[in-house]
Write an enzyme that holds these catalytic residues in place. Structure first.
Site, mmCIF file in Angstrom:
data_model
loop_
_atom_site.group_PDB
_atom_site.id
_atom_site.type_symbol
_atom_site.label_atom_id
_atom_site.label_comp_id
_atom_site.label_asym_id
_atom_site.label_seq_id
_atom_site.Cartn_x
_atom_site.Cartn_y
_atom_site.Cartn_z
ATOM 1 N N ARG A 36 -5.879 161.206 54.534
ATOM 2 C CA ARG A 36 -5.135 161.944 53.511
ATOM 3 C C ARG A 36 -5.763 163.311 53.212
ATOM 4 N NH1 ARG A 36 -3.274 156.982 49.495
ATOM 5 N NH2 ARG A 36 -1.240 156.722 50.490
ATOM 6 N N LYS A 197 3.049 141.532 50.747
ATOM 7 C CA LYS A 197 4.015 141.285 49.667
ATOM 8 C C LYS A 197 5.440 141.602 50.058
ATOM 9 C CE LYS A 197 0.871 141.575 45.879
ATOM 10 N NZ LYS A 197 0.268 142.527 44.973
HETATM 11 P P1 ADP Z 1 0.937 148.574 53.896
HETATM 12 O O1 ADP Z 1 -0.217 149.104 53.081
HETATM 13 O O2 ADP Z 1 0.903 149.097 55.296
HETATM 14 O O3 ADP Z 1 2.257 148.750 53.215
HETATM 15 P P2 ADP Z 1 0.586 145.926 52.857
HETATM 16 O O4 ADP Z 1 -0.287 146.478 51.770
HETATM 17 O O5 ADP Z 1 1.902 145.394 52.475
HETATM 18 O O6 ADP Z 1 0.726 146.993 54.039
HETATM 19 O O7 ADP Z 1 -0.161 144.718 53.565
HETATM 20 C C1 ADP Z 1 -1.451 144.816 54.080
HETATM 21 C C2 ADP Z 1 -2.188 143.548 53.871
HETATM 22 O O8 ADP Z 1 -1.492 142.439 54.410
HETATM 23 C C3 ADP Z 1 -3.523 143.583 54.565
HETATM 24 O O9 ADP Z 1 -4.547 143.531 53.598
HETATM 25 C C4 ADP Z 1 -3.517 142.332 55.439
HETATM 26 O O10 ADP Z 1 -4.759 141.645 55.436
HETATM 27 C C5 ADP Z 1 -2.455 141.500 54.776
HETATM 28 N N1 ADP Z 1 -1.928 140.480 55.683
HETATM 29 C C6 ADP Z 1 -1.321 140.654 56.870
HETATM 30 N N2 ADP Z 1 -1.042 139.466 57.441
HETATM 31 C C7 ADP Z 1 -1.483 138.514 56.597
HETATM 32 C C8 ADP Z 1 -1.501 137.084 56.605
HETATM 33 N N3 ADP Z 1 -0.993 136.393 57.625
HETATM 34 N N4 ADP Z 1 -2.044 136.444 55.552
HETATM 35 C C9 ADP Z 1 -2.551 137.137 54.519
HETATM 36 N N5 ADP Z 1 -2.562 138.473 54.433
HETATM 37 C C10 ADP Z 1 -2.043 139.154 55.463
#
Ligand code: ADP
Ligand code: MG
Length: 390
Positions: A36, A197
């Site tokens: 960033r 989420k």
């Molecule tokens: P972004 O920031 O790209 O929008 P998110 O914040 O929604 O993505 O999600 C990222 C998180 O999702 C990461 O911390 C990752 O560890 C978690 N994650 C991905 N797959 C799983 C899973 N199977 N179980 C638990 N957490 C997960």
């Protein structure tokens, strides 16, 4: 883009307040990912080289409306001093008499950084007084913080009621790319959603459903789909309030929806924890889903080869913990090989393509998370709406 940018106005001799998105991840006081900050440099350099006196402001983290040294922007000032090869002064606050004095003394070509705007409660409440104080002593406001543009805060929206306001170069680049993606993407379009989420992302998933040929779901998000399909998911991450959402999407998406067929399960989330690949209908109690299995990665990759546009938000596994980054890294690499426009958004998704070393190969990697999602969903971004029209 129909908004004015720094290039549409005369900045020479002006005192310019720039809202940047310096909300970077810090680890023990050092900057863990500088994406960033690097992205903000073109606007800062442009203003500096065109005769403006530049003051930067930003939020960092979530201090509770009062000063908290943990969330000081000082490491960013040090970083900027190196990156710009000249001293970037750091102020202890973003409003008040001392700040006003520093702004008044600020000379053409100089750059300073003000302290975290969220050290004041008026930032997130978009307090009119606080916004007026922020604007004090400036001639122009430049919003370059695309990542914060979905919030109507004092430093992203309120301050623009007191100063002429235009977009920075990063803001313009983000909007140009995302407007094309939203309004005129090369077809067919695929969307890949992962991360944790689902409830935050329901709006954008629904909005994308109408425009996409394929919807691929991975990461923690897939767990909600497994659960509503009656599959055992053991101790896997679940968002209770997301189950209804998953049910709705299952109903609406029909054959567009592609879910994983195999997953990696582990006993716990720890580097190199005991793990194995299983079919999605063979997850045993006591295990948790941490990544996509190789068959799912292959199937997703094959499907994407027919696409002309791919949009990706949310890692496909717990990518922070090795080796559960495998599917996410593999996806970042296959996107780089595709003969398609590729758009990546989300804080963790951006970090994942950096980790894979393929960020340069993408059409666009957004610095926004929430702003990226809300823009694609068709919501109005207050920090953009307030800028001067062309
Ligand atoms: P972004 O920031 O790209 O929008 P998110 O914040 O929604 O993505 O999600 C990222 C998180 O999702 C990461 O911390 C990752 O560890 C978690 N994650 C991905 N797959 C799983 C899973 N199977 N179980 C638990 N957490 C997960
Ligand atoms: Mg995230």
């Amino acid at each position: 883009m129909n908004k004015q940018t720094v290039k549409d106005v005369d900045v020479k001799g002006k005192k310019v307040l720039v809202r940047c998105d310096f909300n970077v991840p810090l680890k023990n006081g050092t900057i863990a990912d500088d994406t960033r900050i690097t992205a903000a440099l073109p606007t800062i350099r442009y203003l500096r080289d065109h005769g403006a006196a530049v003051a930067l402001c930003s939020h960092l983290g979530r201090p509770k409306g009062k000063p908290d040294p943990k969330y000081s922007l000082r490491p960013v000032a040090d970083y900027l001093t190196k990156a710009l090869d000249r001293n970037v002064g750091m102020l202890d606050d973003c409003v008040g008499d001392q700040v006003a004095a520093a702004v008044s003394n600020l000379k053409t070509g100089e750059v300073l950084l003000m302290e975290n705007t969220r050290f004041h409660a008026g930032e997130t409440t978009n307090d009119a007084d606080f916004a007026a104080q922020l604007a004090r002593g400036f001639d122009l406001f430049v919003n370059d913080a695309f990542g914060a543009a979905h919030r109507a805060h004092a430093s992203t929206e309120g301050v623009a009621h007191h100063l002429p306001a235009v977009a920075g170069l990063l803001m313009a680049k983000e909007l140009d790319a995302l407007i094309r993606l939203k309004e005129n993407p090369a077809e067919p379009v695929a969307a890949i959603f992962g991360g944790a989420k689902i409830s935050d992302k329901i709006g954008v998933i629904e909005a994308m459903l109408g425009k996409t040929a394929v919807l691929l779901i991975g990461g923690g998000m897939a767990n909600m789909f497994f659960k509503v399909q009656g599959l055992e998911i053991g101790d896997s991450f679940i968002e209770e309030k997301g189950l209804d959402t998953a049910r709705q999407i299952l109903g609406k998406a029909g054959s567009k929806l592609m879910l994983p067929t195999d997953v990696i399960v582990a006993r716990e989330i720890r580097e190199n924890a005991e793990h194995k690949t299983v079919s999605v209908d063979a997850v045993a109690p006591g295990w948790r889903i941490v990544d996509l299995g190789p068959a799912s990665v292959d199937a997703f990759t094959q499907r994407l080869k027919e696409m002309k546009t791919v949009i990706w938000n949310g890692p496909l596994g717990v990518y922070e913990t090795r080796p559960f980054d495998a599917a996410t890294i593999a996806m970042a690499r296959s996107l780089a090989e595709l003969d398609a426009e590729t758009y990546v958004g989300g804080g963790d998704s951006g970090a994942a393509v950096n980790q894979a070393g393929t960020a340069e190969k993408m059409t666009h990697v957004s610095t926004g998370g929430g702003a990226f999602l809300e823009f694609l969903e068709g919501k109005r971004l207050p920090g953009v709406a307030i800028l001067k029209d062309k």
